[in-house]
Enzyme design. Structure first.
Site, mmCIF file in Angstrom:
data_model
loop_
_atom_site.group_PDB
_atom_site.id
_atom_site.type_symbol
_atom_site.label_atom_id
_atom_site.label_comp_id
_atom_site.label_asym_id
_atom_site.label_seq_id
_atom_site.Cartn_x
_atom_site.Cartn_y
_atom_site.Cartn_z
ATOM 1 N N TYR A 1 0.810 -1.221 0.000
ATOM 2 C CA TYR A 1 0.000 0.000 0.000
ATOM 3 C C TYR A 1 0.842 1.270 0.000
ATOM 4 C CZ TYR A 1 -0.130 -0.355 5.273
ATOM 5 O OH TYR A 1 0.131 -0.469 6.617
ATOM 6 N N GLU A 2 0.155 2.389 -0.232
ATOM 7 C CA GLU A 2 0.780 3.695 -0.469
ATOM 8 C C GLU A 2 1.695 3.672 -1.696
ATOM 9 O OE1 GLU A 2 -0.505 6.031 0.943
ATOM 10 O OE2 GLU A 2 -1.478 4.966 2.580
ATOM 11 N N GLY A 3 1.330 2.874 -2.678
ATOM 12 C CA GLY A 3 2.141 2.731 -3.887
ATOM 13 C C GLY A 3 3.052 1.535 -3.748
#
Length: 598
Positions: A441-443
């Site tokens: 997550y978060e890229g």
């Protein structure tokens, strides 16, 4: 036996006080109150809170998870409400927040240390206040004065929490594909409609209100990332006096069934004409959301570090107690039928690899957090610019490398336990499962690598890269003049040379064939990361040697620091040569395989 956790307060203080030398910045805003006594008191009390309140709930949150009810409400695991109340009452969310909205205005670098303690003790719990801090940052940067006055005091105090709503079922990294829509209303508000998925902390029973930051497109917006706006969409619409009033037209449709972080409510959020308020300018929302995302990316890097640290601690305790086999060099424990597995070189390899990463990663995370402070508070424009350039360059590196390695070392710590590591009662498999999400997550980490080579390297004409190489040069030059560091300095110099060569190769070959950049991006990111850790290990080894020479009584800690530094330079820094070779291998072989042959 259940897993345990002890906050590494001593090591964090070693970095803050002696490596980063926070006292040198006491003349800057926010630092004037951060004297040694206060910093020590905050970290010691924060460590106790993590150890005594959060850590005992980690396994509880994992086994119980969150419960969604028929009305769409969500109940957090047993003990989470009481722990969050204690978090609020302790003022832990106020420490780094702006003073004008009820915060204490202390440096972000101090908060980063506490963030590690909390996420190591209970990663799922730490996400509730962690996402709130990111939402506070976004509103503080992009919101109107009225929005700041309305939302920030309650979010900073912890009465309200915050979320970020980006992802949709068909749109992850490519946010230009989002379908959530916002329609303007006569009173200046907007009606937001759409579905968002993977929304951490999207619904829960910890706070009076939840302030959702939602990306959506307005009626005249182009069908691309340039058409995205950002909206505040509260769970409860506020009354004229600012208190939560009527329930907004939004709901948790379901809770995701996921591999780890069960104690955090990861929700599918449905917005059905929910009342929202534009943050900043229309169609400028992605820039505002990236403020929150960059805060979150650094925090996710710390999550990887935290899971590695807690897994390492438990593996060390097990390796000391577990007797199995005899040492290769002869019996070490003649009174027993076997020796502790700590005598075996391969067990020590896994433990020392993790220790070198944990201590180096901690120093890197704190150094980056200091750059975040200096980018806003340093005296000169040149200093602020340099700190901002370094932070921008290294944010994807910290997010990706600390989470990749955090997961790897949590897995190796599980391996130390043998079969017991696979059994839930020891807690090791939870650390592995929890750590896994941080790489995604978060890229995803592959996206972080592409961001580094595709945007950050040449951002502002390569100014950040030049600043980073300058930091490496300064550390190497200083260390070369010291007998105890000279060999380590040459090892880092070799790593820096490989980084420069790989950079040049990318510049020469990525333009001709962009797949060359994509093929080498992850190896290049890791190459930059290992150089960054090498720089900080030089600094830590220098401090440890000086303190020993000055007669510091904590010889066990300092000598262990020097041995760990030596391990890093002997066994981890040489990976720079392999990583550079991977970058320069290019994309030809990777792209040659026909799709049908996979």
């Amino acid at each position: 036996m259940p897993a345990t956790y002890r906050a590494p307060v001593k090591d964090a203080l070693f970095v803050l006080e002696n490596v980063l030398e926070l006292d040198r910045h006491r003349h800057l805003p926010g630092f004037e109150d951060a004297g040694r006594d206060l910093v020590r008191a905050i970290l010691e009390e924060g460590g106790r809170f993590a150890e005594s309140v959060l850590a005992p709930l980690n396994a509880v949150g994992d086994s119980e998870g969150c419960t969604r009810h028929a009305d769409g409400s969500v109940t957090t695991p047993t003990g989470f409400r009481e722990a969050y109340a204690a978090f609020r009452e302790g003022g832990w969310g106020t420490l780094m927040a702006p003073k004008e909205y009820g915060g204490q205005g202390l440096p972000h670098v101090l908060g980063s240390a506490l963030e590690e303690f909390q996420t190591a003790a209970n990663m799922a719990f730490s996400m509730y206040p962690g996402l709130t801090q990111g939402a506070v940052s976004a509103i503080n940067v992009a919101g109107s004065d009225a929005q700041k006055a309305t939302y920030l005091p309650n979010m900073i105090s912890g009465r309200w929490t915050g979320t970020m709503n980006l992802t949709e079922p068909h749109a992850g990294t490519d946010l230009g594909l989002i379908r959530t829509r916002a329609e303007p209303q006569p009173d200046g508000s907007w009606k937001v409609s759409g579905t968002k998925i993977f929304i951490s902390s999207g619904e829960h029973d910890l706070a009076e209100n939840i302030i959702h930051l939602v990306l959506a497109k307005t009626p005249d917006a182009p069908d691309s990332v340039k058409g995205i706006s950002l909206f505040i969409v509260p769970k409860f619409i506020l009354n004229p006096d600012g208190t939560p009033g009527a329930r907004n037209s939004l709901s948790c449709g379901s809770i995701e069934h996921k591999m780890g972080i069960h104690g955090n409510a990861t929700c599918v959020m449905n917005y059905d004409g929910a009342t929202g308020y534009l943050v900043g300018e229309e169609m400028k929302g992605l820039k505002a959301m990236f403020v929150m995302m960059n805060v979150a990316r650094l925090g996710v890097g710390v999550q990887g570090l935290g899971q590695s640290e807690v897994a390492y601690q438990n593996a060390v305790a097990y390796a000391r107690d577990r007797v199995q086999g005899r040492a290769l060099t002869g019996t070490k424990n003649p009174e027993a039928k076997a020796d502790p597995i700590l005598v075996h070189p391969d067990v020590r390899r896994m433990l020392m690899d993790a220790r070198a990463f944990n201590e180096g990663g901690r120093a890197l995370a704190l150094w980056a957090a200091l750059q975040a402070d200096l980018s806003h508070k340093a005296e000169s424009a040149e200093e602020r610019e340099k700190a901002d350039d370094l932070l921008s360059l290294l944010t994807p590196v910290i997010k990706a490398y600390l989470t990749d390695e955090g997961y790897a070392h949590a897995t190796n710590a599980q391996q130390v336990f043998g079969g017991h590591g696979y059994i839930a009662e020891w807690g090791m498999e939870q650390f592995v499962r929890d750590a896994r999400i941080a790489m995604i997550y978060e890229g995803t980490n592959g996206v972080q690598a592409l961001d580094l080579v595709g945007r950050k390297l040449m951002q502002n004409g390569g100014r950040g890269l030049r600043a980073f190489l300058g930091e490496l040069d300064a550390a190497i030059a200083d260390a070369r003049g010291k007998t105890h560091l000279a060999a380590h300095a040459e090892t880092l110099a070799g790593g820096k040379a490989k980084l420069e060569a790989a950079t040049m190769w990318l510049m020469q070959n990525a333009m001709a064939n962009p797949d060359n950049a994509g093929a080498g991006a992850t190896a290049y990111l890791r190459l930059m990361a290992i150089n960054a850790l090498g720089m900080l290990w030089l600094k830590m080894a220098d401090v440890a040697r000086r303190q020993l020479d000055d007669g510091d009584a904590d010889t066990l800690f300092l000598e262990a620091k020097l041995l760990t530094a030596k391990h890093f330079f002997e066994r981890q820094m040489p990976a720079a040569h392999m990583l550079a070779a991977q970058v320069e291998a290019g994309s030809e072989t990777l792209m040659a395989m026909p799709a049908d042959a996979f």
